[in-house]
Write an enzyme that holds these catalytic residues in place. Structure first.
Site, PDB file in Angstrom:
ATOM      1  N   HIS A 143      35.152  66.922  19.911  1.00 49.40           N
ATOM      2  CA  HIS A 143      34.497  65.648  20.178  1.00 49.40           C
ATOM      3  C   HIS A 143      33.109  65.580  19.527  1.00 49.40           C
ATOM      4  O   HIS A 143      32.761  64.592  18.879  1.00 49.40           O
ATOM      5  CB  HIS A 143      34.408  65.497  21.691  1.00 49.40           C
ATOM      6  CG  HIS A 143      33.674  64.302  22.121  1.00 49.40           C
ATOM      7  ND1 HIS A 143      34.223  63.050  22.013  1.00 49.40           N
ATOM      8  CD2 HIS A 143      32.440  64.148  22.605  1.00 49.40           C
ATOM      9  CE1 HIS A 143      33.337  62.178  22.428  1.00 49.40           C
ATOM     10  NE2 HIS A 143      32.258  62.809  22.809  1.00 49.40           N
TER      11      HIS A 143
ATOM     12  N   ARG B  59      55.072  68.586   3.007  1.00 45.28           N
ATOM     13  CA  ARG B  59      55.669  69.628   2.176  1.00 45.28           C
ATOM     14  C   ARG B  59      56.391  70.610   3.076  1.00 45.28           C
ATOM     15  O   ARG B  59      55.801  71.105   4.049  1.00 45.28           O
ATOM     16  CB  ARG B  59      54.594  70.351   1.374  1.00 45.28           C
ATOM     17  CG  ARG B  59      55.183  71.470   0.509  1.00 45.28           C
ATOM     18  CD  ARG B  59      54.135  72.159  -0.324  1.00 45.28           C
ATOM     19  NE  ARG B  59      53.264  72.993   0.503  1.00 45.28           N
ATOM     20  CZ  ARG B  59      52.196  73.629   0.041  1.00 45.28           C
ATOM     21  NH1 ARG B  59      51.853  73.492  -1.225  1.00 45.28           N
ATOM     22  NH2 ARG B  59      51.456  74.364   0.837  1.00 45.28           N
TER      23      ARG B  59
ATOM     24  N   GLU C  28      55.379  72.398  -9.779  1.00 45.30           N
ATOM     25  CA  GLU C  28      54.332  73.421  -9.858  1.00 45.30           C
ATOM     26  C   GLU C  28      54.798  74.665 -10.592  1.00 45.30           C
ATOM     27  O   GLU C  28      54.081  75.652 -10.645  1.00 45.30           O
ATOM     28  CB  GLU C  28      53.846  73.774  -8.445  1.00 45.30           C
ATOM     29  CG  GLU C  28      54.965  74.212  -7.515  1.00 45.30           C
ATOM     30  CD  GLU C  28      54.495  74.487  -6.098  1.00 45.30           C
ATOM     31  OE1 GLU C  28      53.322  74.850  -5.913  1.00 45.30           O
ATOM     32  OE2 GLU C  28      55.312  74.343  -5.169  1.00 45.30           O
TER      33      GLU C  28
ATOM     34  N   ASP D 153      49.317  76.119  -8.859  1.00 41.51           N
ATOM     35  CA  ASP D 153      50.350  77.065  -9.265  1.00 41.51           C
ATOM     36  C   ASP D 153      50.831  76.780 -10.679  1.00 41.51           C
ATOM     37  O   ASP D 153      51.117  77.717 -11.430  1.00 41.51           O
ATOM     38  CB  ASP D 153      51.535  77.024  -8.284  1.00 41.51           C
ATOM     39  CG  ASP D 153      51.308  77.963  -7.098  1.00 41.51           C
ATOM     40  OD1 ASP D 153      50.355  78.779  -7.174  1.00 41.51           O
ATOM     41  OD2 ASP D 153      52.052  77.886  -6.114  1.00 41.51           O
TER      42      ASP D 153
ATOM     43  N   CYS E 216      48.600  66.733  -6.450  1.00 44.37           N
ATOM     44  CA  CYS E 216      47.955  67.191  -5.229  1.00 44.37           C
ATOM     45  C   CYS E 216      47.188  68.494  -5.455  1.00 44.37           C
ATOM     46  O   CYS E 216      46.690  69.090  -4.527  1.00 44.37           O
ATOM     47  CB  CYS E 216      48.972  67.352  -4.104  1.00 44.37           C
ATOM     48  SG  CYS E 216      50.354  68.410  -4.523  1.00 44.37           S
TER      49      CYS E 216
END
Lengths: 565, 87
Positions: A186, A328, A427, A451, A498
């Site tokens: 919080h 993923r 990748e 990768d 990504c």
């Protein structure tokens, strides 16, 4: 120097104000006039509600509805007829208001803390806060009024309660340090909403820092510098003003679409690792999630998470986000081991039994995850992404399993999205080279440049003898990226990225030129990337890309791009 | 005494806000209102009791009303739960 968790960006330089928890000790006694004691309790509750409502209204003005609702919930809780009824019953049996209140609150605190549900656990903190608030009123203890803190104050506390945070004012509080809490607690959410630098979970901060002492709070690195010297102060003041200038500039890009200077629109997504990170994706103005890594769900535990556990996590992220969410599937193996899976030690783990390869051989585990994702697809725009694809067969097998589970769910009349998309995380060099074949059968591509660069350059970025080779600007890597995007476009599927390269300022003009449509970046990079994209026209980007694709060394490309950004 | 089996369909389950909406509504009636879930009884007029029950989306519960205005109370309880508790 003290270390903690960086919870809200920025640099705060100011003087320590320690918020001490008051001793709320009292001697329990038997009351002789229970009616008067009941009245005393009711008066305390009324005063508590009045104060809390006032705080909620202040908070609504400063940070918005969500924070205010937490405090309004406190009013609903203390007015609970069961809670009040039981307390008054105990008072009529002769107990004093303090001990009756404490007894009942503690009962709910321990009940909620023991729940195996995160939301219920959080309610324990609310009840604790209420207990402290009402007890303070009953005992006549004055709570520190943070509103009245002098300017340039750095708050230091064990824990910030919602009622404390309500008094925090951006004009005088320049930093927050607590002994508990993490990025999604919080206090952290509030600190970010108020743009106050915060470092949380600093061990023994209250005893190590002293009132009035000057400190630097570095909310980006998660460090606190006590009694900084001249040089440190100067360097942090520079860092602070650079940060503020950039933040002000980037704030102009909040709430806007992601558009190039020539008007092409792009999707700008975030990479996240936990359902709670979806909150940060929303806060940072991300337009969705382009990579939700699911490994965390499987880590720090001794067994595979159940379908329901996974479903709850995916659903939670989808509900928080209300925007596209690309999940993923498990990317385990390589450098990511899970002891309970009993993976064999490999000579060469990155070339070995990992990600989709492991999942296709361990169907029960994979199907459980796919079922959880499909069930979550009833609650948002959820998509499935398969990692480490190297052949079309792997994609076909993965898609066949998705279809198999769809028919299972249909039979059981469990809701899911019939048109859920299944995409490939491109990748590996193999996937990149056969992108033309994969694009015919995948619903989307997302390029994982980390990768892809490693595999293509056959280099381990962690090995300092060869890491000089590791760059997405290598001509070979750029050619693969261009090829992947072109194959996607030819087959009418969207192509995103990504990997870290998506947020790289030098890379962005090339990606615009190649035709990438979705950028998925880390949460803090969103506004920066939106700004960078807005600076390029397609024509200018094309010119740059054309030149770059004629260059034959990474260094040449790097040096050239440096001159154009 | 009247009762009905219901399935909780709101996404959050019986958490702060839905539980608050429900307990406040039930508080208006003079009859006793109980939620039976997982073999236990919970006072439906108490926000804290409902939260403590940890009732998640998709759970089967039974709402039991007992007292002079039991029919009205049950009708409102059904309406609230079926409409997703104000979510």
């Amino acid at each position: 120097m003290l270390n903690g968790i960086p919870a809200s960006d920025g640099i705060g330089i100011g003087n320590v104000l320690i918020i001490e928890e008051h001793s709320l000790e009292y001697t329990p006694k038997t009351v002789e006039n229970p009616d008067a004691e009941s009245q005393r309790f009711r008066n305390a509750v009324d005063e508590f509600c009045k104060n809390t409502l006032e705080q909620a209204n202040n908070l609504r003005k400063s940070t918005g509805d969500k924070e205010a609702e937490i405090l309004e919930g406190h009013i609903a809780i203390i007015k609970d007829p069961y809670l009040c009824g039981e307390i008054e019953k105990q008072i009529s049996d002769g107990q004093c208001a303090e001990s009756a209140l404490e007894y009942m609150c503690d009962m709910f605190i321990s009940m909620f803390s023991a729940a195996d549900d995160e939301l219920t656990k959080q309610r324990a903190a609310d009840v604790r806060d209420i207990k402290t608030g009402v007890l303070s009123i009953l005992l006549g203890v004055q709570e520190v009024n943070i509103n009245l803190a002098p300017s340039d104050t750095v708050l230091v506390a064990k824990e910030l309660t919602p009622s404390m945070t309500a008094g925090i004012n951006k004009d005088n509080i320049v930093g927050i340090i607590t002994e508990t809490g993490g990025k999604t607690s919080h206090s952290a959410i509030l600190a970010r909403a108020l743009e106050i630098p915060a470092v949380l979970s600093v061990e023994n901060a209250v005893s190590l820092l002293s009132a009035g002492q000057q400190v630097v709070v570095d909310g980006m690195e998660g460090i606190v510098i006590n009694s900084p010297d001249e040089a440190q102060l100067e360097s942090y003041e520079q860092k602070r003003s650079a940060f503020l200038t950039e933040r002000r500039e980037l704030e102009n890009y909040r709430g806007r679409k992601t558009v190039s200077a020539s008007g092409e629109e792009y999707e700008l997504f975030c990479n996240i690792g936990k359902p709670d990170d979806a909150i940060k994706a929303v806060e940072s103005d991300g337009e969705g999630v382009g990579l939700f890594r699911t490994e965390f769900l499987f880590m720090d535990r001794n067994s595979i998470p159940t379908e329901d556990e996974q479903f709850e996590a995916y659903k939670k992220a989808a509900l928080i986000l209300k925007k596209p969410l690309i999940i993923r599937t498990l990317d385990i193996g390589g450098d990511k081991d899970l002891p309970y899976l009993g993976l064999a030690k490999e000579e060469n783990p990155f070339m070995g039994f990992r990600a989709i390869r492991y999942c296709l051989k361990n169907r029960d585990l994979f199907k459980t995850q796919l079922r959880a994702i499909l069930r979550a697809s009833a609650f948002g725009d959820v998509k499935i992404m398969l990692p480490l694809i190297t052949t079309v067969d792997e994609l076909r097998e993965g898609k066949a399993l998705v279809e198999e589970i769809k028919s299972e769910l249909r039979e059981k009349e469990i809701k899911f999205n019939e048109n859920i998309q299944v995409g490939v995380m491109v990748e590996t060099s193999s996937a990149a080279v056969i992108a033309d074949l994969l694009a015919k059968e995948a619903d989307f591509f997302s390029i994982g440049t980390n990768d892809l660069t490693g595999y293509t350059m056959a280099c381990d970025r962690g090995n300092s003898d060869v890491s000089y080779l590791y760059s997405a600007l290598q001509p070979s890597v750029l050619r693969l990226i261009k090829h992947i995007i072109e194959c996607g476009i030819k087959n009418g599927i969207s192509v995103g990225m990504c990997g870290e390269a998506a947020a790289n300022q030098m890379m962005i003009p090339l990606l615009i030129s190649f035709g990438l449509t979705e950028f998925s970046v880390s949460v803090p990079s969103v506004l920066k990337v939106r700004k960078t994209i807005s600076l390029w026209t397609k024509q200018e980007a094309d010119k740059v890309a054309e030149k770059v694709m004629l260059m034959s060394s990474e260094k040449e490309i790097f040096d050239y791009l440096k001159t154009v950004i | 005494m009247v009762s009905k089996q219901l399935t909780l369909t709101n996404a959050q389950g019986f958490h702060m806000r839905p539980a608050s909406v429900f307990s406040t509504a039930m508080g208006k009636y003079s009859c006793d209102v109980t939620i039976k879930f997982n073999g236990s009884d919970y006072n439906a007029k108490s926000l804290l009791n409902i939260i403590a029950a940890c009732i998640k989306c998709g759970s089967e519960i039974e709402v039991v009303c007992s007292g002079s205005d039991e029919n009205e109370a049950l009708a409102e309880a059904i309406q609230l739960i079926e409409s997703g508790l104000g979510e």
